[in-house]
Design a protein around this motif. Structure first.
Motif, PDB file in Angstrom:
ATOM      1  N   ALA A 184       0.833  -1.203   0.000  1.00 32.77           N
ATOM      2  CA  ALA A 184       0.000   0.000   0.000  1.00 32.77           C
ATOM      3  C   ALA A 184       0.862   1.245   0.000  1.00 32.77           C
ATOM      4  O   ALA A 184       0.561   2.237  -0.678  1.00 32.77           O
ATOM      5  N   LEU A 185       1.978   1.191   0.750  1.00 35.17           N
ATOM      6  CA  LEU A 185       2.904   2.325   0.787  1.00 35.17           C
ATOM      7  C   LEU A 185       3.480   2.590  -0.605  1.00 35.17           C
ATOM      8  O   LEU A 185       3.577   3.748  -1.041  1.00 35.17           O
ATOM      9  N   VAL A 186       3.847   1.498  -1.298  1.00 32.76           N
ATOM     10  CA  VAL A 186       4.409   1.648  -2.646  1.00 32.76           C
ATOM     11  C   VAL A 186       3.408   2.330  -3.558  1.00 32.76           C
ATOM     12  O   VAL A 186       3.723   3.302  -4.266  1.00 32.76           O
ATOM     13  N   VAL A 187       2.152   1.855  -3.531  1.00 26.34           N
ATOM     14  CA  VAL A 187       1.155   2.404  -4.456  1.00 26.34           C
ATOM     15  C   VAL A 187       0.797   3.840  -4.076  1.00 26.34           C
ATOM     16  O   VAL A 187       0.690   4.724  -4.940  1.00 26.34           O
ATOM     17  N   THR A 188       0.645   4.094  -2.753  1.00 22.81           N
ATOM     18  CA  THR A 188       0.299   5.458  -2.327  1.00 22.81           C
ATOM     19  C   THR A 188       1.399   6.439  -2.724  1.00 22.81           C
ATOM     20  O   THR A 188       1.130   7.524  -3.252  1.00 22.81           O
ATOM     21  N   GLY A 189       2.648   6.060  -2.446  1.00 24.49           N
ATOM     22  CA  GLY A 189       3.755   6.934  -2.811  1.00 24.49           C
ATOM     23  C   GLY A 189       3.808   7.163  -4.311  1.00 24.49           C
ATOM     24  O   GLY A 189       4.050   8.281  -4.771  1.00 24.49           O
ATOM     25  N   GLY A 190       3.560   6.099  -5.087  1.00 21.66           N
ATOM     26  CA  GLY A 190       3.573   6.239  -6.540  1.00 21.66           C
ATOM     27  C   GLY A 190       2.487   7.181  -7.017  1.00 21.66           C
ATOM     28  O   GLY A 190       2.721   8.034  -7.879  1.00 21.66           O
ATOM     29  N   ALA A 223       5.899  15.458  -4.904  1.00 20.90           N
ATOM     30  CA  ALA A 223       6.214  14.341  -5.804  1.00 20.90           C
ATOM     31  C   ALA A 223       7.485  13.631  -5.338  1.00 20.90           C
ATOM     32  O   ALA A 223       7.555  12.401  -5.337  1.00 20.90           O
ATOM     33  N   ILE A 224       8.467  14.419  -4.889  1.00 17.54           N
ATOM     34  CA  ILE A 224       9.720  13.807  -4.424  1.00 17.54           C
ATOM     35  C   ILE A 224       9.460  13.002  -3.148  1.00 17.54           C
ATOM     36  O   ILE A 224       9.950  11.876  -2.992  1.00 17.54           O
ATOM     37  N   ILE A 225       8.651  13.574  -2.231  1.00 19.26           N
ATOM     38  CA  ILE A 225       8.334  12.837  -1.008  1.00 19.26           C
ATOM     39  C   ILE A 225       7.592  11.548  -1.344  1.00 19.26           C
ATOM     40  O   ILE A 225       7.858  10.485  -0.775  1.00 19.26           O
ATOM     41  N   GLY A 226       6.660  11.632  -2.289  1.00 21.71           N
ATOM     42  CA  GLY A 226       5.930  10.430  -2.697  1.00 21.71           C
ATOM     43  C   GLY A 226       6.871   9.373  -3.242  1.00 21.71           C
ATOM     44  O   GLY A 226       6.746   8.182  -2.924  1.00 21.71           O
ATOM     45  N   MET A 227       7.845   9.804  -4.065  1.00 23.53           N
ATOM     46  CA  MET A 227       8.807   8.836  -4.591  1.00 23.53           C
ATOM     47  C   MET A 227       9.593   8.200  -3.457  1.00 23.53           C
ATOM     48  O   MET A 227       9.811   6.987  -3.445  1.00 23.53           O
ATOM     49  N   GLY A 228       9.996   9.013  -2.463  1.00 25.35           N
ATOM     50  CA  GLY A 228      10.727   8.466  -1.321  1.00 25.35           C
ATOM     51  C   GLY A 228       9.904   7.431  -0.574  1.00 25.35           C
ATOM     52  O   GLY A 228      10.410   6.361  -0.225  1.00 25.35           O
ATOM     53  N   LEU A 229       8.616   7.726  -0.343  1.00 19.73           N
ATOM     54  CA  LEU A 229       7.747   6.763   0.347  1.00 19.73           C
ATOM     55  C   LEU A 229       7.641   5.471  -0.443  1.00 19.73           C
ATOM     56  O   LEU A 229       7.711   4.365   0.112  1.00 19.73           O
ATOM     57  N   SER A 230       7.473   5.623  -1.749  1.00 19.15           N
ATOM     58  CA  SER A 230       7.337   4.450  -2.605  1.00 19.15           C
ATOM     59  C   SER A 230       8.595   3.580  -2.536  1.00 19.15           C
ATOM     60  O   SER A 230       8.513   2.351  -2.412  1.00 19.15           O
ATOM     61  N   LEU A 231       9.756   4.235  -2.570  1.00 18.04           N
ATOM     62  CA  LEU A 231      11.003   3.473  -2.510  1.00 18.04           C
ATOM     63  C   LEU A 231      11.176   2.812  -1.149  1.00 18.04           C
ATOM     64  O   LEU A 231      11.705   1.693  -1.047  1.00 18.04           O
ATOM     65  N   LEU A 232      10.693   3.488  -0.099  1.00 21.00           N
ATOM     66  CA  LEU A 232      10.767   2.901   1.242  1.00 21.00           C
ATOM     67  C   LEU A 232       9.936   1.618   1.308  1.00 21.00           C
ATOM     68  O   LEU A 232      10.390   0.583   1.814  1.00 21.00           O
ATOM     69  N   GLY A 233       8.703   1.681   0.771  1.00 21.92           N
ATOM     70  CA  GLY A 233       7.858   0.492   0.754  1.00 21.92           C
ATOM     71  C   GLY A 233       8.499  -0.632  -0.039  1.00 21.92           C
ATOM     72  O   GLY A 233       8.465  -1.802   0.346  1.00 21.92           O
ATOM     73  N   LEU A 234       9.121  -0.259  -1.162  1.00 23.46           N
ATOM     74  CA  LEU A 234       9.769  -1.260  -2.002  1.00 23.46           C
ATOM     75  C   LEU A 234      10.915  -1.934  -1.254  1.00 23.46           C
ATOM     76  O   LEU A 234      11.118  -3.152  -1.372  1.00 23.46           O
ATOM     77  N   ILE A 261      19.769   9.233  -3.962  1.00 22.70           N
ATOM     78  CA  ILE A 261      19.115   9.771  -5.153  1.00 22.70           C
ATOM     79  C   ILE A 261      18.031  10.769  -4.783  1.00 22.70           C
ATOM     80  O   ILE A 261      17.937  11.853  -5.368  1.00 22.70           O
ATOM     81  N   THR A 262      17.222  10.424  -3.740  1.00 25.45           N
ATOM     82  CA  THR A 262      16.149  11.345  -3.355  1.00 25.45           C
ATOM     83  C   THR A 262      16.728  12.683  -2.902  1.00 25.45           C
ATOM     84  O   THR A 262      16.237  13.759  -3.284  1.00 25.45           O
ATOM     85  N   VAL A 263      17.799  12.610  -2.101  1.00 25.15           N
ATOM     86  CA  VAL A 263      18.411  13.850  -1.615  1.00 25.15           C
ATOM     87  C   VAL A 263      19.009  14.642  -2.780  1.00 25.15           C
ATOM     88  O   VAL A 263      18.905  15.877  -2.831  1.00 25.15           O
ATOM     89  N   ALA A 264      19.601  13.929  -3.748  1.00 21.53           N
ATOM     90  CA  ALA A 264      20.174  14.625  -4.906  1.00 21.53           C
ATOM     91  C   ALA A 264      19.079  15.334  -5.695  1.00 21.53           C
ATOM     92  O   ALA A 264      19.270  16.466  -6.162  1.00 21.53           O
ATOM     93  N   ILE A 265      17.912  14.681  -5.821  1.00 18.95           N
ATOM     94  CA  ILE A 265      16.820  15.317  -6.571  1.00 18.95           C
ATOM     95  C   ILE A 265      16.318  16.548  -5.823  1.00 18.95           C
ATOM     96  O   ILE A 265      16.012  17.578  -6.427  1.00 18.95           O
ATOM     97  N   VAL A 266      16.256  16.437  -4.475  1.00 16.98           N
ATOM     98  CA  VAL A 266      15.845  17.608  -3.693  1.00 16.98           C
ATOM     99  C   VAL A 266      16.816  18.763  -3.921  1.00 16.98           C
ATOM    100  O   VAL A 266      16.407  19.918  -4.102  1.00 16.98           O
ATOM    101  N   PHE A 267      18.109  18.443  -3.955  1.00 16.39           N
ATOM    102  CA  PHE A 267      19.105  19.482  -4.205  1.00 16.39           C
ATOM    103  C   PHE A 267      18.883  20.124  -5.564  1.00 16.39           C
ATOM    104  O   PHE A 267      18.907  21.352  -5.700  1.00 16.39           O
ATOM    105  N   ALA A 268      18.665  19.294  -6.592  1.00 14.76           N
ATOM    106  CA  ALA A 268      18.462  19.847  -7.928  1.00 14.76           C
ATOM    107  C   ALA A 268      17.226  20.724  -7.957  1.00 14.76           C
ATOM    108  O   ALA A 268      17.219  21.775  -8.605  1.00 14.76           O
ATOM    109  N   MET A 269      16.188  20.294  -7.218  1.00 15.01           N
ATOM    110  CA  MET A 269      14.974  21.095  -7.184  1.00 15.01           C
ATOM    111  C   MET A 269      15.253  22.465  -6.564  1.00 15.01           C
ATOM    112  O   MET A 269      14.810  23.495  -7.067  1.00 15.01           O
TER     113      MET A 269
END
Lengths: 101, 168
Positions: free
Chosen positions: B12-18, B30-41, B65-73
């Motif tokens: 459920a975490l994977v799908v919700t984050g996605g 969107a970045i937080i959602g990706m992080g949640l999804s990766l955590l579930g995975l 990767i998530t932190v790098a994307i946050v930096f780029a943002m």
């Protein structure tokens, strides 16, 4: 959860990534969609590795390679984003038509 | 029983984050959602028997990767750019396309009988040392190629992103 359940989960994740890649306009959001698709692929590898393959180390090697390639891809992608932002103050996908014939 | 419950929780975490990553308009969500999804995975990888890959997923994806994307943002200030005008037509087409893909693939998966293993591999085959042996023997070429690819990616990223003072 059975093998079918895991494959369907990976499929759902891939479809969500596809939605992000197709519909988002911010370049970073497109990158996030690509990441979701890659992770769906690694979920598939791990599920088949668990339930079908005799030697369970092979799927793990595949997933490690996917993670490494994703890291390389993100590094390049982010540097391209930074460069684009510095040049044009804009990372909207639909404005990046410089290579259009 | 509890194990099944936890797996469904992670799924459920994977799908919700996605969903969060694909649908929200704010890029930070969107970045937080990706992080949640990766955590579930990562939790699902743990259930599938590979603590090492789960740890790598946590370390590299969520920690790196998530932190790098946050930096780029933050560096590209895409939070403060004015949000693009919404295009319901493009969004609807994307949903329809992905829905068709999902339905077709789900039908195929549903109709397929996979040759399931009768008995699980022994515990020793799942050990991290086995993984290390494979990476340094049978898959050594892949391993070395991957390290070369990473090196080139880093050099390329530096070359692309650096400031050119001479031109200005």
């Amino acid at each position: 959860m059975t093998l079918h359940g895991f494959i369907l989960l990976g499929l759902a994740l891939f479809s969500l990534g596809l939605v992000a890649v197709l519909s988002r306009r911010n370049l970073i959001a497109v990158l996030i969609g690509v990441e979701l698709m890659m992770n769906a692929a690694s979920l598939n590898f791990m599920a088949f590795n668990r339930y079908v393959v005799k030697d369970p180390a092979i799927g793990q090697v595949f997933v490690l390679i996917i993670i490494g390639l994703a890291a390389a891809e993100v590094a390049i992608f982010l540097s391209i984003i930074l460069r684009l932002y510095r040049l044009r103050r804009d990372i909207d996908v639909e404005h990046l038509t410089g290579l259009k014939g | 029983m509890l194990e099944q419950f936890v797996v469904y929780l992670f799924a459920a975490l994977v799908v919700t984050g996605g969903l969060m990553a694909a649908l929200t308009r704010q890029i930070l969500y969107a970045i937080i959602g990706m992080g949640l999804s990766l955590l579930g995975l990562s939790g699902i990888f743990l259930y599938l028997g590979s603590p090492f890959v789960a740890a790598m997923q946590l370390l590299i994806y969520i920690g790196g990767i998530t932190v790098a994307i946050v930096f780029a943002m933050m560096l590209s200030l895409s939070m403060s750019l004015r949000p693009p005008q919404s295009q319901p037509q493009k969004f609807a087409l994307a949903i329809v396309g992905a829905g068709i893909f999902f339905a077709a693939m789900a039908t195929v998966v549903h109709g397929t009988q996979f040759p399931l293993l009768q008995e699980q591999a022994p515990e020793a085959a799942w050990a991290v040392s086995q993984l290390g042996h494979l990476l340094l023997n049978a898959y050594n070429l892949v391993f070395e190629t991957l390290s070369l690819v990473l090196l080139l990616a880093i050099i390329g990223a530096i070359l692309i992103a650096r400031k050119e003072k001479a031109v200005q």
